[in-house]
Every structure is written in structure tokens, then in C-alpha cells.
Design an enzyme around this catalytic site. Structure first.
Site, short mmCIF file in Angstrom:
data_model
loop_
_atom_site.label_atom_id
_atom_site.label_comp_id
_atom_site.label_asym_id
_atom_site.label_seq_id
_atom_site.Cartn_x
_atom_site.Cartn_y
_atom_site.Cartn_z
N LYS A 1 -42.11 21.31 -0.65
CA LYS A 1 -41.19 20.36 -1.21
C LYS A 1 -41.54 19.88 -2.70
O LYS A 1 -42.45 19.72 -2.99
CB LYS A 1 -41.01 19.15 -0.32
CG LYS A 1 -40.43 19.50 0.90
CD LYS A 1 -40.70 18.20 1.69
CE LYS A 1 -40.02 18.21 3.20
NZ LYS A 1 -40.26 17.18 3.82
N ARG B 1 -67.47 21.02 5.29
CA ARG B 1 -67.73 19.72 4.68
C ARG B 1 -69.13 19.59 4.72
O ARG B 1 -69.67 18.79 3.74
CB ARG B 1 -67.09 18.78 5.27
CG ARG B 1 -65.49 18.98 4.81
CD ARG B 1 -64.47 17.90 5.47
NE ARG B 1 -63.16 17.89 4.71
CZ ARG B 1 -62.17 17.28 5.33
NH1 ARG B 1 -62.22 16.70 6.48
NH2 ARG B 1 -60.98 17.47 4.64
N GLY C 1 -56.07 15.45 -0.53
CA GLY C 1 -55.33 14.23 -1.31
C GLY C 1 -56.13 13.62 -2.53
O GLY C 1 -55.50 13.18 -3.38
N GLY D 1 -54.82 21.25 -0.81
CA GLY D 1 -54.05 21.88 0.21
C GLY D 1 -53.97 23.38 0.67
O GLY D 1 -54.97 23.98 0.59
P1 AMP Z 1 -47.58 22.12 0.64
O1 AMP Z 1 -48.58 21.26 1.71
O2 AMP Z 1 -46.64 21.21 -0.12
O3 AMP Z 1 -48.60 22.88 -0.35
O4 AMP Z 1 -46.90 23.24 1.17
C1 AMP Z 1 -47.53 24.42 1.77
C2 AMP Z 1 -46.42 24.99 2.71
O5 AMP Z 1 -45.37 25.37 2.08
C3 AMP Z 1 -46.95 26.22 3.50
O6 AMP Z 1 -47.10 26.15 4.95
C4 AMP Z 1 -46.09 27.22 3.13
O7 AMP Z 1 -45.60 28.10 4.23
C5 AMP Z 1 -44.72 26.57 2.74
N1 AMP Z 1 -44.02 27.25 2.01
C6 AMP Z 1 -44.22 28.09 0.90
N2 AMP Z 1 -43.07 28.89 0.32
C7 AMP Z 1 -41.82 28.37 1.27
C8 AMP Z 1 -40.64 28.67 1.42
N3 AMP Z 1 -40.25 29.57 0.54
N4 AMP Z 1 -39.87 28.41 2.39
C9 AMP Z 1 -40.41 27.41 3.17
N5 AMP Z 1 -41.80 26.93 3.11
C10 AMP Z 1 -42.57 27.53 2.26
#
Ligand code: AMP
Length: 416
Positions: free
Chosen positions: A218, A35, A397, A374
Site C-alpha cells: 500500500k 536477534r 518499524g 519489513g
Molecule cells: P509491506 O509490508 O507494505 O512491505 O508489503 C509487503 C507485502 O506486499 C508482501 O506480502 C507482498 O506479497 C505484497 N505485495 C507486493 N506486491 C503486491 C501486489 N502486486 N499485489 C498485492 N500484494 C503485493
């Protein structure tokens, strides 16, 4: 709106909002200075013009004033190294007027953490929303925020916002301060300009076909983005943990895979909306499953609609990787948010690597590719491919809110 390139800052005092919210270890050593380095072109432009630079930033989440754990002072030495010159420090951002007045061309003054003052965020401290007295406390802080903002604005004849990472916050230093400068005296820094241009390419100046790859864990955290993207993209690739909410909603058997049971209807709704809008929604056709959420898990290639008991979907399988790559390869605009597997474990990086490689290939053929919001940034860095895509956003964010279609207060304040 003026462009930073059009201004000569000679003999001018310039207040620059930077995002120096860097991670520090327990000995106050900077563990990642990305940054800080990202703000250098803007700072150096003003210095090379023989202007005077007043830098302001937040760091962490201090709860009082002063809160030594969150002092900006420990990062000054590294800033001096990066700039190749001395940097003075104002240990109270509200009491810097004398130091600012004494500045000479080519000098830099860094203000202490803005968030030592609750006025920066405009939120009362020690009292939660809904508690007795909150409304009065909020009113009081909003009133004193005016004086706080005015004082910060008084430190410069120009205001530059180069802190994309906090552009989604309507704080004193990121948005309110802009009201004290007319259109010829406020502008984006180079970093902010690049971020805004990148967002524009995927939101407004889209070259079709446009493919978005949404991964992560999610669906619930991505729903606003997906809804907005459905109005813009030609292809929407869904990967990562959210795959299994879709599979279950479609009647699949998902073993131990992560799933949001309360979002099954939402998943079906997304599928219906995609159909209605003519968006090609691409789901996994093959999964790499593990029998343990860990590096030492066994692996097995399975059908995502029929995952055996005791196994969970941890990455896309090779056939899905090929399918995703084909779609990505035919695209002119690409947005990637979220890894398509648990890339933190070596055995489950293959899918995200296939996606990254396909994005690099498409970029080489002239597509515009934006990675951000992210973990996909960590992913592209891990693969050493960050300089082979068009743009990697520095805003987590802030980028997510921008692709949800929201107007970011830090950007709107400069434009108005
Ligand atoms: P996000 O912050 O929503 O972008 O989520 C990122 C996280 O999603 C990472 O830490 C990944 O390990 C997790 N992730 C990706 N694929 C899977 C999966 N099939 N099962 C569980 N976690 C996952």
C-alpha cells in the site's frame, strides 16, 4: 558520545538493553534466533573485558505481571549455548538488586520480561485512551515509571543500548534510562552502531546517484517515507501493489489489482512533487498478472495501464525488471524497502529477484546498499543474497521511522 570500543569494562557492571523479542512456537522453542545472535558481539565485548553483564529485554505483549506465556526464562538455555557460559535469571526485573550485587566478572544475569511492568512502556493497562479515568491512570504510571527506570539504571555503572528494533519507542529501558548515565557511561552497542551508521549513509552522507526502491502493498503506509525520500533521492522506483494506485490515478485500467481508491490524488501529488524536485520517478512498464491470488494462478504479461478484467497485477514483468535493474546498476547508494511483487508465491518472485540481483551487482561495483523495513528482508534472505548487499537492517518499524526522517528516542537518548 563515546564508542563501545573505547571502554574497558573490567570489573564494571553493565546494563545492556537487547532485543530478545524472538518468535517462539507453542512449546516455547525459539523459531528464529537472529536477534539474539545480533547482540552477541556487544555482550562478548563486555565479558572479554571481564565485566559483568545485566541483560534486559521485552518479549511479546504481556498484559499482566507475571504473564508466564511471555516469560524470558525459556530462552535462557539457548542464550547459554550462544555465549558458551552460564546465564543467571532474575525472575522479577524490579527485584534483582541482590543478584546484581553478588555478580563476579564474566557473569551474566538476564532480567525477566521488562513489559511485565506497565511502567516499561509508560501506558496504563486495562483502560483505553479517551475512557474515563485514563488521564489519571496515565499520570500515575508516569510517576511510578521514574522509580522503575531508576531501579533498572541502578544495576549498572554503564548503560549500553543494542536494541535497534525498539529504538523508535520512548520506553524506560530504551530511552528514559539513559538520563541516569553521563555521556561517558552510555553508548550504542555494536549492532546499534552499525544500524545507525547504515541509516546515516542513506539519510545524511549520501553518495549520488541515490536510488530508493519502494515496494509492498500500500502507498498509504509508505507515504511519509516517500515524502522524505523525495528530498534526497535521484531515482525513486515504485513497485509492488502500490503501482496500481498510480496507474489508476493516471487513467489506467487495472482489473482486479489492489488499489487504494482514496489515495488517487495522493499518487498524483507524489508524481507532481517528484517532477518539481527533479526526481526520476520510475513506474512499472510491464506487469505479470495472475487470475487468482494464489500459487496456482495462471500468469500473463500485460500492460500495467491496461490490465484485463479478471486479472490482477501480482509482480513486475521482465521488461520492468530490466528497466529497474538499469537504474539500480548506475547507483552509488541504494535503499530497498518492500518486495515488488507477491514474492510469497513462487510464480511472482521474479521481479523481486531481479531487483535483488541488480542490487548485488551494484554493491559489487562499490555502491552502498541498505535493505530493510519489513518484507524485503524476508525476500533477500529467501534468495540467499543477504551477505552480498552492504547491510540488512534488523529493525522493522525503527528503520521505517528513521527513513521517514524522524529522530528515534533510543538513539537521541544516547547522543544527548
Ligand atoms: P509491506 O509490508 O507494505 O512491505 O508489503 C509487503 C507485502 O506486499 C508482501 O506480502 C507482498 O506479497 C505484497 N505485495 C507486493 N506486491 C503486491 C501486489 N502486486 N499485489 C498485492 N500484494 C503485493
Amino acid at each position: 558520545m563515546i564508542n563501545i570500543d573505547q571502554v574497558n569494562f573490567e570489573n564494571k557492571r553493565v546494563v545492556i538493553r537487547v532485543d530478545f523479542n524472538v518468535p517462539l512456537d507453542e512449546n516455547f522453542n525459539i523459531t528464529d534466533d537472529t536477534r539474539m545472535r545480533a547482540a552477541l558481539p556487544t555482550i562478548n565485548k563486555v565479558l572479554n573485558d571481564k565485566g559483568m553483564v545485566v541483560l534486559m529485554s521485552h518479549l511479546g505483549r504481556p498484559k499482566k505481571n507475571p504473564d508466564p506465556k511471555f516469560s524470558i526464562k525459556p530462552i535462557i538455555a539457548h542464550l547459554e549455548e550462544l555465549l558458551g557460559r552460564k546465564v543467571a535469571f532474575a525472575d522479577d526485573c524490579m527485584k534483582a538488586a541482590d543478584q546484581v550485587a553478588a555478580m563476579k566478572p564474566g557473569e551474566v544475569l538476564m532480567l525477566e520480561n521488562l513489559r511485565f511492568y506497565a511502567e516499561e512502556e509508560g501506558k496504563p493497562r486495562g483502560i483505553e485512551k479517551g475512557e474515563e479515568g485514563y488521564d489519571e491512570a496515565k499520570k500515575a504510571i508516569k510517576a511510578s515509571q521514574k522509580e522503575f527506570t531508576k531501579t533498572l539504571a541502578s544495576y549498572g555503572e554503564y548503560y549500553i543500548n543494542d536494541a535497534f528494533g525498539t529504538a523508535h519507542r520512548a520506553h524506560a529501558s530504551t530511552a528514559l534510562i539513559a538520563d541516569y548515565f553521563d555521556a561517558d557511561h552510555k553508548m550504542f552497542g555494536f549492532l546499534m552502531g552499525k544500524e545507525v551508521a547504515a541509516v546515516n549513509k542513506v539519510m545524511n552522507e549520501i553518495q549520488h546517484p541515490f536510488t530508493a526502491i519502494m515496494g509492498g502493498s500500500k502507498v498509504s503506509t509508505k507515504i511519509d517515507i516517500i515524502e522524505n525520500l523525495l528530498t534526497k533521492v535521484d531515482n525513486l522506483i515504485i513497485g509492488g501493489g502500490m503501482t496500481y494506485t498510480f496507474m489508476k490515478a493516471l487513467g489506467g485500467k487495472i482489473g482486479n489489482s489492489i488499489c487504494e481508491d482514496d489515495k488517487l490524488d495522493l499518487a498524483l501529488d507524489i508524481l507532481a512533487k517528484a517532477k518539481e524536485k527533479g526526481v526520476n520517478l520510475v513506474l512499472s512498464i510491464q506487469t505479470l498478472a495472475g487470475n487468482k491470488f494464489g500459487e496456482d494462478s495462471d500468469i500473463k504479461i500485460v500492460d500495467p495501464m491496461n490490465i484485463p478484467d479478471g486479472w490482477e497485477g501480482m509482480d513486475i514483468g521482465p521488461a520492468t525488471g530490466e528497466l529497474f535493474a538499469k537504474v539500480i546498476n548506475g547507483s552509488k547508494t541504494i535503499l530497498w524497502n518492500g518486495p515488488v511483487g507477491v514474492f510469497e508465491f513462487e510464480k511472482f518472485t521474479g521481479g523481486s529477484r531481479a531487483v535483488a540481483n541488480a542490487i548485488v551487482e551494484a554493491t559489487e561495483k562499490g555502491a552502498f546498499s541498505l535493505i530493510g523495513g519489513g518484507d524485503s528482508v524476508a525476500c533477500i534472505n529467501k534468495f540467499g543474497l543477504a551477505d552480498k548487499v552492504s547491510y540488512v537492517s534488523t529493525g522493522g518499524g525503527a528503520l521505517l521511522e528513521a527513513i521517514e526522517g524522524k529522530e528515534l528516542p533510543g538513539i537521541a537518548a544516547i547522543k544527548k
